[in-house]
Design an enzyme around this catalytic site. Structure first.
Site, PDB file in Angstrom:
ATOM      1  N   ASP A   1     -44.897  32.138 -43.977  1.00 36.35           N
ATOM      2  CA  ASP A   1     -43.557  31.774 -43.493  1.00 36.35           C
ATOM      3  C   ASP A   1     -43.637  30.425 -42.768  1.00 36.35           C
ATOM      4  O   ASP A   1     -44.702  29.844 -42.635  1.00 36.35           O
ATOM      5  CB  ASP A   1     -42.996  32.876 -42.573  1.00 36.35           C
ATOM      6  CG  ASP A   1     -43.892  33.130 -41.355  1.00 36.35           C
ATOM      7  OD1 ASP A   1     -45.111  32.939 -41.453  1.00 36.35           O
ATOM      8  OD2 ASP A   1     -43.365  33.520 -40.291  1.00 36.35           O
TER       9      ASP A   1
ATOM     10  N   HIS B   1     -49.027  35.949 -50.360  1.00 36.68           N
ATOM     11  CA  HIS B   1     -47.624  35.715 -50.007  1.00 36.68           C
ATOM     12  C   HIS B   1     -47.508  34.399 -49.234  1.00 36.68           C
ATOM     13  O   HIS B   1     -48.019  34.291 -48.117  1.00 36.68           O
ATOM     14  CB  HIS B   1     -47.143  36.886 -49.145  1.00 36.68           C
ATOM     15  CG  HIS B   1     -45.727  36.771 -48.704  1.00 36.68           C
ATOM     16  ND1 HIS B   1     -44.664  37.145 -49.497  1.00 36.68           N
ATOM     17  CD2 HIS B   1     -45.186  36.311 -47.556  1.00 36.68           C
ATOM     18  CE1 HIS B   1     -43.537  36.942 -48.845  1.00 36.68           C
ATOM     19  NE2 HIS B   1     -43.824  36.431 -47.662  1.00 36.68           N
TER      20      HIS B   1
ATOM     21  N   ASP C   1     -52.740  42.237 -55.248  1.00 35.78           N
ATOM     22  CA  ASP C   1     -52.741  40.767 -55.220  1.00 35.78           C
ATOM     23  C   ASP C   1     -51.460  40.243 -55.864  1.00 35.78           C
ATOM     24  O   ASP C   1     -51.474  39.715 -56.975  1.00 35.78           O
ATOM     25  CB  ASP C   1     -53.978  40.224 -55.946  1.00 35.78           C
ATOM     26  CG  ASP C   1     -54.051  38.701 -55.836  1.00 35.78           C
ATOM     27  OD1 ASP C   1     -53.447  38.142 -54.899  1.00 35.78           O
ATOM     28  OD2 ASP C   1     -54.696  38.082 -56.704  1.00 35.78           O
TER      29      ASP C   1
HETATM   30  O1  9MR Z   1     -50.244  40.349 -38.532  1.00 38.47           O
HETATM   31  C1  9MR Z   1     -49.079  40.836 -37.891  1.00 38.47           C
HETATM   32  C2  9MR Z   1     -49.174  42.319 -37.728  1.00 38.47           C
HETATM   33  O2  9MR Z   1     -50.254  42.650 -36.892  1.00 38.47           O
HETATM   34  C3  9MR Z   1     -47.872  42.839 -37.155  1.00 38.47           C
HETATM   35  O3  9MR Z   1     -47.912  44.240 -37.120  1.00 38.47           O
HETATM   36  C4  9MR Z   1     -46.692  42.367 -38.007  1.00 38.47           C
HETATM   37  C5  9MR Z   1     -45.354  42.752 -37.428  1.00 38.47           C
HETATM   38  O4  9MR Z   1     -45.060  42.049 -36.245  1.00 38.47           O
HETATM   39  O5  9MR Z   1     -46.700  40.965 -38.108  1.00 38.47           O
HETATM   40  C6  9MR Z   1     -47.863  40.440 -38.682  1.00 38.47           C
HETATM   41  O6  9MR Z   1     -47.779  39.070 -38.632  1.00 38.47           O
HETATM   42  C7  9MR Z   1     -46.842  38.407 -39.442  1.00 38.47           C
HETATM   43  C8  9MR Z   1     -45.874  37.693 -38.532  1.00 38.47           C
HETATM   44  O7  9MR Z   1     -45.095  38.608 -37.824  1.00 38.47           O
HETATM   45  C9  9MR Z   1     -45.025  36.676 -39.262  1.00 38.47           C
HETATM   46  N1  9MR Z   1     -45.845  35.783 -40.024  1.00 38.47           N
HETATM   47  C10 9MR Z   1     -46.693  36.461 -40.977  1.00 38.47           C
HETATM   48  C11 9MR Z   1     -47.624  37.409 -40.266  1.00 38.47           C
HETATM   49  C12 9MR Z   1     -48.580  38.093 -41.238  1.00 38.47           C
HETATM   50  O8  9MR Z   1     -47.947  38.982 -42.078  1.00 38.47           O
END
Ligand code: 9MR
Length: 746
Positions: free
Chosen positions: A342, A669, A717
């Site tokens: 993102d 992603h 994947d």
């Molecule tokens: O890695 C993060 C995970 O531990 C959390 O449970 C989740 C929900 O908050 O978010 C993951 O991190 C994401 C982040 O919120 C937004 N950018 C991508 C991150 C990886 O998926």
């Protein structure tokens, strides 16, 4: 789908034709057709078009797509007001062709109104003679505002698209997904160290010991032995044997292991791959940079325009306001790294990532096997290379400067605290280059956790940059002290769990560990009594902090403990601190030994964490640190062996590092490494770590394909699987640290 896209589309001919029941499918459930006039027998009734000239002839819709449009959504055909039922399995099917050859269509099932979420999207390349396409997915929502859209824009020259037999069938049996796991002998597909441990896992129904053979590239047997039956592995549900060929030390490429009639994927015995991986893992960060163009000469195939400077369509990070009601100033928060796939930038996750890159450098300064030149000046092909500063410090500084900008200015309410994060107002779709993001950017409220992340990393930076740039070191230390004081004054300002629109929440309910971490870093840099007192008084200082997962963005106590154990200081009771790392490592070693896949990770109930690959690596960091502290070979071997899982010795027989191993994750992603959605975009660069198995499978694609998965199997994947297959700055920092350690064990 770019979720902005459908907002621009005009609607035509919306006929509420009602739903049509069709004969029951094999599962016996009633299948329901959601699309009206999908065969175009009633002309274009129920369909809208936008930016194309379309007509139906003989029950086929054809659209003349103009050239020179910019975005895929500039030209489209679709149908709105479809009903989707949460948890229900759907099959989207259509027949399409494109003339001339080589064009693609983006077929999306999503929401027709803001925030234009995409529930399923594919981008098949069309043939001139036409093909039929069908895909199954699970709707993550209940809505009667569903949409099917075929997006056609973005081509330089005009072309013609024809469409027929569109169907969106609800109630179909979920697709049985069988991952292709290849040969049953599971190895580290990259390399074993010549003098390191060499273990593999065999999947077999056999319960007796079986013979194995190690073959060189010419097929000559160079070692042999017998397997060790291990029973059913709870992390995969497979009956497995393990085998140990550690006595073979001769280097070479293209070895294979043969057992039970199966031949493993090839692997090397040597050190070269880890020298490369150390660099690639750290190079990952330059291409995550915001606010600067990525130079094609430095990253061939990955060059791109600068993201989130104040150049349209970006709204830019140069003067970002707060969310309504949060503050009345704006901040220049340009720069930093994008967190993941993102475009968000988060202080909390930026903190642990910077910490671990700096820790990689700091380990090289203090550990017996450390080599500060390995990531030194000129190693990472950065714009700053050859400036006399180690490249790893140049890279970490890009994020540190951003973290400093997130601090609330003096004179404002909550001055000295750090804003938790800055990101888009709404989630955007894929693909979307950083420079093309049209969303409004917002600062989210300051939090204690973010403030302590800033304090910890700025304090750590102060001691490591002192030698190269004393002014920057002083600025960082001042910011760290200010942040520390602000956190003490506001010790429980927590991020909201529900603040997850347009970006991740990164909510953390407990900041005792962040206080411990910040105090530890401030103490290690200054030696001051205030910080020493806080370290010694923290309940975490004597607690067992080495649980099933050692540390991550939300749990930083073990990070503090590792630094207190390794960075020289006069901390009273430092021997006990060092001893605690050893005790933690003993447990990870026991877990590894008990695990037939040889990894220091066995979460309760085999519930794999989000980003499990980096949790495994972080547990291995504790093993590696115990080796650095004691010189004991068993910890080194445990740490080195942990890499095998990540590089292919696993139930799925996949390397989770792009570009490493015969079969490796490459569809992570990401909005800009979106090759799977747009062949003109690249895959992630070599050395990008995928998050890997995640038992909670939060995304619809994983829910459709992996429902009921066991531990290691909760992974796919696919670019749509954001909960099992993303890439992030905090995961690659674990890889950077560990690749660096392994490379140092020559
Ligand atoms: O890695 C993060 C995970 O531990 C959390 O449970 C989740 C929900 O908050 O978010 C993951 O991190 C994401 C982040 O919120 C937004 N950018 C991508 C991150 C990886 O998926």
């Amino acid at each position: 789908m770019n979720r902005r896209s459908t907002a621009l589309l005009s609607l035509t001919a919306l006929l509420a034709a009602g739903l049509t029941a069709v004969p029951a499918g094999p599962a016996g459930a009633e299948e329901v057709e959601t699309i009206r006039n999908g065969t175009f027998d009633s002309g274009a009734d129920s369909w809208w078009t936008s930016g194309v000239t379309a007509a139906t002839t003989g029950g086929t819709l054809c659209a003349d797509v103009p050239g020179s449009t910019t975005n895929t959504w500039d030209a489209a055909v679709g149908q709105n007001d479809l009903t989707l039922v949460k948890g229900e399995s759907y099959r989207i099917a259509f027949r399409a062709d494109g003339t001339p050859a080589g064009h693609s269509v983006r077929a999306v099932v999503g929401l027709q109104v803001a925030p234009y979420d995409a529930y399923h999207e594919v981008v098949p390349r069309l043939s001139v003679s036409g093909d039929s396409y069908a895909y199954t997915f699970v709707s993550p929502v209940d809505t009667d505002r569903g949409q099917v859209a075929f997006q056609l824009g973005g081509a330089a020259d005009p072309w013609r698209f024809c469409l027929d037999d569109v169907s969106l069938l609800g109630g179909v049996p979920p697709e049985a997904y069988e991952p292709d796991t290849g040969p049953r002998v599971r190895v580290n597909q990259v390399a074993y160290l010549p003098r390191g441990p060499k273990n593999a896992t065999l999947v077999t129904e056999a319960t007796e010991r079986l013979p194995w053979q190690l073959k060189d590239a010419a097929g000559t047997v160079v070692a042999h032995g017998r397997t060790l039956p291990r029973g059913v592995d709870p992390s995969s549900g497979q009956n497995v044997h393990s085998l140990d060929f550690g006595e073979h030390r001769r280097t070479g490429r293209g070895f294979t292991l043969v057992a039970d009639g199966a031949t493993s994927r090839p692997f090397d015995i040597g050190t070269e791959a880890y020298d490369r991986l150390r660099l690639d893992a750290a190079k990952f960060y330059y291409t995550q940079r915001s606010g600067t163009p990525i130079r094609e000469d430095l990253r061939p195939g990955h060059g791109r325009a600068a993201g989130h400077l104040d150049v349209a369509p970006n709204r830019g990070d140069g003067a970002v306001p707060c969310q309504p009601g949060v503050c009345d100033y704006t901040l220049d928060v340009t720069g930093g790294w994008y967190d993941a796939g993102d475009h968000g930038k988060y202080v909390v996750n930026g903190g642990i990532s910077v910490w671990q890159l700096l820790a990689t450098h700091e380990r090289a300064l203090h550990a017996r096997t450390g080599d500060p030149d390995a990531l030194g000046d000129g190693t990472l092909a950065l714009p700053e290379s050859d400036n006399g500063v180690p490249d790893i410090l140049d890279e970490a500084r890009w994020e540190l400067e951003f973290l400093l900008k997130m601090q609330v200015p003096a004179g404002e309410p909550l001055a000295g605290m750090a804003h938790h994060k800055i990101h888009d107002e709404q989630w955007t779709g894929l693909p979307l280059m950083p420079a093309d993001d049209p969303q409004k950017r917002e600062l989210h409220p300051p939090t204690t956790a973010a403030t302590l992340n800033l304090a910890a990393t700025a304090a750590q930076a102060a001691r490591l940059y002192e030698e190269y740039d004393p002014r920057f070191a002083a600025t960082a230390l001042t910011a760290a002290r200010t942040a520390w004081a602000a956190a003490l004054a506001h010790p429980d300002v927590l991020a909201s769990e529900s603040d997850g629109i347009g970006g991740g929440a990164y909510a953390d309910r407990n900041v005792t560990d962040e206080f411990y971490w910040a105090a530890a870093e401030l103490y290690l840099t200054t030696g001051e009594k205030e910080f020493q007192d806080h370290v010694l008084a923290s309940p975490l200082h004597t607690a067992d902090v080495f649980g099933p997962v050692a540390f991550d963005w939300a749990a930083t106590a073990a990070a503090a403990r590792l630094d207190l154990a390794t960075v020289p200081s006069r901390l009273p009771g430092r021997d006990r601190v060092r001893q605690s790392v050893r005790a933690g490592a003993d447990r990870y070693l026991a877990t590894l030994k008990a695990h037939p896949y040889g990894m220091p990770y066995a979460p309760e109930g085999q519930r794999y964490d989000w980003g499990s690959t980096h949790q495994i690596l972080n547990n291995a960091v504790v093993l590696a640190t115990a080796h650095d502290l004691t010189g004991s070979a068993k910890y080194r071997d445990g740490a080195v062996q942990s890499m095998d899982y990540v590089l292919g010795r696993n139930a799925l027989n996949v390397s989770y590092v792009t570009g490493y191993g015969e079969v490796h994750a490459h569809n992570q992603h990401s909005r800009w490494y979106a090759h799977q959605l747009d062949p003109n975009l690249p895959h992630p660069p070599a050395g990008s770590l995928s998050g890997g198995p995640n038992s909670s499978i939060q995304d619809p694609l994983a829910q459709a394909k992996l429902k009921g998965c066991t531990g290691q199997f909760c992974y796919i994947d696919d670019i749509q699987s954001w909960s099992t297959n993303e890439l992030t700055i905090n995961w690659n920092s674990a890889l950077t640290w560990m690749a660096s350690f392994v490379a140092d064990q020559h």
